[in-house]
Each structure stands twice: as structure tokens, then as C-alpha cells.
Design a protein around this motif. Structure first.
Motif, PDB file in Angstrom:
ATOM      1  N   THR A  57      40.194  21.727   4.079  1.00  0.00           N
ATOM      2  CA  THR A  57      40.697  20.851   4.779  1.00  0.00           C
ATOM      3  C   THR A  57      41.804  21.008   4.918  1.00  0.00           C
ATOM      4  O   THR A  57      43.332  21.255   5.930  1.00  0.00           O
ATOM      5  CB  THR A  57      39.837  19.593   5.627  1.00  0.00           C
ATOM      6  N   LEU A  58      42.609  20.284   3.586  1.00  0.00           N
ATOM      7  CA  LEU A  58      43.327  20.193   3.424  1.00  0.00           C
ATOM      8  C   LEU A  58      44.474  21.527   3.864  1.00  0.00           C
ATOM      9  O   LEU A  58      45.550  20.929   4.791  1.00  0.00           O
ATOM     10  CB  LEU A  58      43.155  19.067   2.236  1.00  0.00           C
ATOM     11  N   GLY A  59      44.422  22.763   2.928  1.00  0.00           N
ATOM     12  CA  GLY A  59      45.270  23.542   3.365  1.00  0.00           C
ATOM     13  C   GLY A  59      45.189  23.613   4.828  1.00  0.00           C
ATOM     14  O   GLY A  59      46.771  24.336   5.008  1.00  0.00           O
ATOM     15  N   VAL A 108      40.974  25.257  -1.198  1.00  0.00           N
ATOM     16  CA  VAL A 108      42.495  24.211  -0.803  1.00  0.00           C
ATOM     17  C   VAL A 108      43.408  25.443  -0.901  1.00  0.00           C
ATOM     18  O   VAL A 108      43.690  25.279  -0.105  1.00  0.00           O
ATOM     19  CB  VAL A 108      42.361  23.036  -1.648  1.00  0.00           C
ATOM     20  N   VAL A 110      44.739  22.459   7.105  1.00  0.00           N
ATOM     21  CA  VAL A 110      45.233  21.546   8.445  1.00  0.00           C
ATOM     22  C   VAL A 110      46.880  21.347   7.839  1.00  0.00           C
ATOM     23  O   VAL A 110      47.854  21.555   9.053  1.00  0.00           O
ATOM     24  CB  VAL A 110      44.918  19.510   8.190  1.00  0.00           C
ATOM     25  N   LEU A 111      47.387  21.160   6.475  1.00  0.00           N
ATOM     26  CA  LEU A 111      48.960  21.355   6.314  1.00  0.00           C
ATOM     27  C   LEU A 111      49.253  22.784   6.602  1.00  0.00           C
ATOM     28  O   LEU A 111      50.796  22.896   7.110  1.00  0.00           O
ATOM     29  CB  LEU A 111      48.594  20.676   4.533  1.00  0.00           C
ATOM     30  N   PHE A 129      45.147  27.035   2.808  1.00  0.00           N
ATOM     31  CA  PHE A 129      46.707  26.233   3.151  1.00  0.00           C
ATOM     32  C   PHE A 129      47.497  27.464   2.668  1.00  0.00           C
ATOM     33  O   PHE A 129      48.730  27.722   3.976  1.00  0.00           O
ATOM     34  CB  PHE A 129      47.124  25.455   1.301  1.00  0.00           C
ATOM     35  N   TRP A 141      34.094  22.605   3.662  1.00  0.00           N
ATOM     36  CA  TRP A 141      35.224  20.756   4.021  1.00  0.00           C
ATOM     37  C   TRP A 141      36.513  20.961   3.266  1.00  0.00           C
ATOM     38  O   TRP A 141      37.754  20.728   3.181  1.00  0.00           O
ATOM     39  CB  TRP A 141      34.237  20.078   3.870  1.00  0.00           C
ATOM     40  N   SER A 142      36.395  21.645   2.175  1.00  0.00           N
ATOM     41  CA  SER A 142      37.432  21.541   1.098  1.00  0.00           C
ATOM     42  C   SER A 142      38.976  22.900   1.941  1.00  0.00           C
ATOM     43  O   SER A 142      40.180  22.047   0.978  1.00  0.00           O
ATOM     44  CB  SER A 142      37.133  22.587  -0.538  1.00  0.00           C
ATOM     45  N   LEU A 188      41.253  20.860  11.930  1.00  0.00           N
ATOM     46  CA  LEU A 188      40.566  19.744  11.378  1.00  0.00           C
ATOM     47  C   LEU A 188      38.694  19.644  11.833  1.00  0.00           C
ATOM     48  O   LEU A 188      37.895  19.399  11.417  1.00  0.00           O
ATOM     49  CB  LEU A 188      41.230  18.604  12.142  1.00  0.00           C
ATOM     50  N   ALA A 222      36.432  19.405   9.262  1.00  0.00           N
ATOM     51  CA  ALA A 222      36.902  17.552   8.173  1.00  0.00           C
ATOM     52  C   ALA A 222      35.025  17.078   8.070  1.00  0.00           C
ATOM     53  O   ALA A 222      34.372  16.497   7.313  1.00  0.00           O
ATOM     54  CB  ALA A 222      37.312  17.198   9.072  1.00  0.00           C
ATOM     55  N   SER A 280      46.499  22.172  13.764  1.00  0.00           N
ATOM     56  CA  SER A 280      45.781  21.336  12.751  1.00  0.00           C
ATOM     57  C   SER A 280      44.790  20.761  13.443  1.00  0.00           C
ATOM     58  O   SER A 280      44.100  20.474  12.356  1.00  0.00           O
ATOM     59  CB  SER A 280      46.822  20.542  12.283  1.00  0.00           C
TER      60      SER A 280
END
Length: 430
Positions: free
Chosen positions: A158-160, A32, A162-163, A36, A155-156, A286, A290, A282
């Protein structure tokens, strides 16, 4: 004397299960943070390259350099993992990427193309770390759960991821506070996050999953885990499922990189703002990450070959939409989402097939070879994407995915629906 047990007996031990869960949690957190920190490259990095070189043809140079850096780092990181464990390899990789971000700040300040290329080469090491983290998650897991476990680490991110591409706006705020050029601030944020990721893995990834697994695996086939890269590649190529896995992950990465590289330039030329560019990237990432748990679950349930076939069909759909988009942001977003999903349906099952097909002692080296190969071909795709884009536009560039997907789809159709890979014997050490 060691007592020979079943192939998966040691993986059911309570201490191994506990170590596996701890490793996966740490790998997820590191992924993550690292993803990011790396997220600025697809959007801000490409625009930085266009600014420094003052050429849309050379805008793909940023992605080329970064992908080439990942290719060059893949095998050294695998060697580090073989000798020192995943903890050493992954943490050093994140630190090298942070150094690359610092060099990119210098490139933004000086408008120096050499610094931009060098910074992206070093920054690309973070891509190699993110890819090898997915393999680290499978070191201690039962074979029947490899797909799901590997995909959860994918999958983990994803947050990083996407942002991360949206670091342009906060990066400009940081730049104003520090008196830096507008595109430099995003990489200041990257440095902080990447250093934290490296420290997390270095301090807390204990016991090391790869070194723990090595204690239990019998090397009855004569492999020592220290074979040359040439020997590793020869072994990999001689195994049908491993060869197919290699070609699949190369094709998926090549198609994805060639199109994503020029997307920011395509949108910018059609009037899209930096915010729209970030949102589009992003949405693309995703699609990459995701749904990866579902891709991993499907790979365990229906087999990786069928999932790979689905992925090639998704690539073809993405290409058709890209050709029809004509620079419209909405259609481009849809095309890039499908491009990311096709990448997931190639990379996740391909990685599973590779892990299950090669002998355990050379597995880390084979994983490094595959990651270096996929990034090497992707670097070539990124290098030629700029000139192709300038010559025939984004629609013409999209045809690269067709040239990759059609042969892979035909290859997958010929593959057996069920691939049985013999499991190596294992031991319980004293």
C-alpha cells in the motif's frame, strides 16, 4: 526413515513458525520497497509513452508493454523458484526491473519508442515479483491462516503503490539536478529502490520458505514439481476450484488494467495536472491494497467464493460511476478506488483458492502459470484500451468491466458455498 505426520504437523514446529515469521517480515519490506519503485509506471510511464509516440491511442502501449513483461516473466520466475527457491527468483526479478528503469531513462532522453517498449517489458518483471511474493508468504503457513497471511503481503504494498505514482514531482527535481528530461527522474528513483529490494531478498531471505516447505511435503501423487507447463495447466484446468480461481484473477486484472491504463490520459484531457493524476492513481492503488487484510480475513471466515461475488458487484459499481464521471476528477477518483477494491476482492480470494486447490509439488509452477495468464490477458486489454478510448471515450471503455464481471458473478453463484480441498500428507524428514 521419515515418519508420516498430520498434514499440518510440521507447520506447527517452533523452527518453522520462526522461519515463517521472518519470511513474511522480509517479504513485506521487499514489497514496500519494490512497489514504491514500480509506482512510476501507472502515471509517469503512461505520459512518457504518449510523449514518445505523440499519440493518445498509443499511450496505452506503456501499460501494455509492462503487463506483457509481467506475463512473460511469470513462468520463468516460477521455474527459478522451483529449482532455486523464492530467494533467487524474487531477487533476480527486482534486479531485472531495475534494468528496465534504466532503459526507460534512455527512452526519455532519446524519445525512442523501441527503448520505451523494451524498458517497459523489463520493468514489468517487477509486477510479476510483487504478485509471486504473495504466494511466497503462504509456503510455510497453516492452511487456515493462508488468507490473512497472503493478504498482509498484498497490503504491505500500500505505502509504496500509493506514494509511487506521485514520483512525477520529485522525479522532475531529480531530472533538473542530473540534467535529464522531466519524465526521466522518476525512473532514477526507481532504480535505487528496486536494487535495494533485490539485495534485501537475496541476502536475508534465509531459510528459503519454498525449499523449506519442499523438505516436508510428500509427493505421493507422483508429481515431481518439474512437470511441463502444458501438464501444469492441464492439471490446473481439471480442478474445479483452481479453474474458477484462474478465471477470477484473470478477470480482475483485465478489468483493472483496461481502465487504469487510460485514466491519466482521461484526466489530462480534462485539464487535470500531473499532481491530480498522481493522486488519482494513488487512490486507486489504495483501493487495491489498503483493505486487503480485511479481504483475506473475510475469505478465511466466509469463504473465497462469497468474497469474489462481492468483488464483481463492486466492479459493476465502479463501471457505473466511470460512465457518469464525464472526466470529473472527484468522480473518477471514486470510480478508480472501487476498481481497486474490486481487484482486491478478486485477486486475494482467487489466489487463496488456487493455493489450496493444486497439488503442492506443482504449486509454484501453477502460480506462475496463473500470473502469466492474468498479465497476458491484461496486456491485451491495455493494448486495445487506447483505440477504444479514442473511439468511444472513457465511459465506453468502462463497459469492459461489465463484460467480465457479469459472467464471473453468474459463475460464482453456481459454485458451492464451501469448497473442501483434500490436504496432501506430509512427512517429518530425518
Amino acid at each position: 526413515m521419515p515418519v508420516v505426520t498430520s498434514a499440518v504437523g510440521w507447520q506447527r514446529r517452533p523452527e518453522i513458525i520462526a522461519a515463517q515469521r521472518r519470511s513474511v517480515r522480509l517479504l513485506i519490506l521487499g514489497q514496500v520497497l519494490g512497489s514504491f519503485g514500480m509506482g512510476a509506471a501507472p502515471s509517469v510511464g503512461v505520459l512518457l509513452a504518449e510523449q514518445v509516440t505523440n499519440s493518445e491511442t498509443m499511450a496505452g502501449l506503456a501499460r501494455t508493454s509492462m503487463t506483457l513483461g509481467a506475463a512473460l516473466a511469470g513462468i520463468p520466475l516460477a521455474v527459478l523458484a522451483t529449482h532455486g527457491g523464492r530467494r533467487v527468483a524474487l531477487s533476480i526479478g527486482w534486479f531485472v526491473a531495475a534494468v528496465g528503469a534504466a532503459v526507460l531513462i534512455g527512452a526519455a532522453i532519446t524519445d525512442n519508442a523501441a527503448l520505451m517498449i523494451g524498458g517497459m517489458l523489463l520493468f514489468g518483471c517487477g509486477t510479476a515479483v510483487g504478485l509471486q511474493s504473495r504466494f511466497a508468504a503462504t509456503d510455510l503457513v497453516l492452511p487456515a491462516l493462508r488468507g490473512r497471511t497472503l493478504s498482509f503481503v498484498v497490503w504491505s504494498g500500500t505505502l509504496g503503490t500509493v506514494l509511487g505514482p506521485n514520483l512525477g514531482e520529485p522525479g522532475e527535481w531529480v531530472s533538473r539536478r542530473l540534467g535529464l528530461p522531466p519524465l526521466a527522474g522518476a525512473f532514477v528513483i526507481s532504480i535505487v529502490v528496486l536494487v535495494v529490494a533485490g539485495l534485501l531478498i537475496m541476502i536475508m531471505l534465509r531459510p528459503d520458505p519454498l525449499l523449506t516447505a519442499a523438505r516436508y511435503e510428500v509427493r505421493a501423487d507422483g508429481h515431481t514439481g518439474r512437470a511441463s507447463i502444458r501438464e501444469v495447466f492441464a492439471t490446473l484446468w481439471s480442478i474445479g476450484p483452481a479453474r474458477f480461481a484462474l478465471l477470477t484473477v484473470i478477470g480482475a486484472h483485465l478489468s483493472m488494467v483496461s481502465l487504469m491504463t487510460m485514466t491519466p490520459v482521461q484526466l489530462s484531457h480534462h485539464g487535470s495536472t500531473l499532481t491530480i493524476v498522481g493522486i488519482t492513481i494513488s487512490i486507486h492503488v489504495l483501493g487495491m491494497y489498503a483493505l486487503s487484510p480485511l479481504v483475506g480475513y473475510a475469505s478465511d471466515r466466509i469463504g473465497p467464493v462469497r468474497v469474489i461475488m462481492i468483488g464483481q458487484l463492486i466492479f459493476l459499481s465502479s463501471t457505473l460511476i466511470a460512465i457518469m464521471s464525464a472526466g470529473a476528477a472527484g468522480w473518477t477518483m471514486l470510480s478508480l478506488f472501487l476498481l481497486g477494491l474490486g481487484w482486491s476482492c478478486g485477486t486475494v480470494p482467487g489466489s487463496i483458492m488456487l493455493t489450496e486447490s493444486v497439488p503442492a509439488p506443482i504449486r509454484p509452477s501453477a502460480q506462475g502459470v496463473v500470473d502469466s495468464a492474468m498479465n497476458g490477458f491484461a496486456a491485451l486489454a491495455a493494448l486495445i484500451s487506447g483505440p477504444i478510448f479514442a473511439a468511444v471515450g472513457f465511459g465506453g471503455l468502462s463497459l469492459i468491466a461489465v463484460l467480465v464481471a457479469v459472467p464471473l458473478l453468474a459463475y460464482a453463484v453456481r459454485m458451492d458455498r464451501r469448497i473442501i480441498v483434500p490436504l496432501a500428507p506430509s512427512v517429518d524428514p530425518d
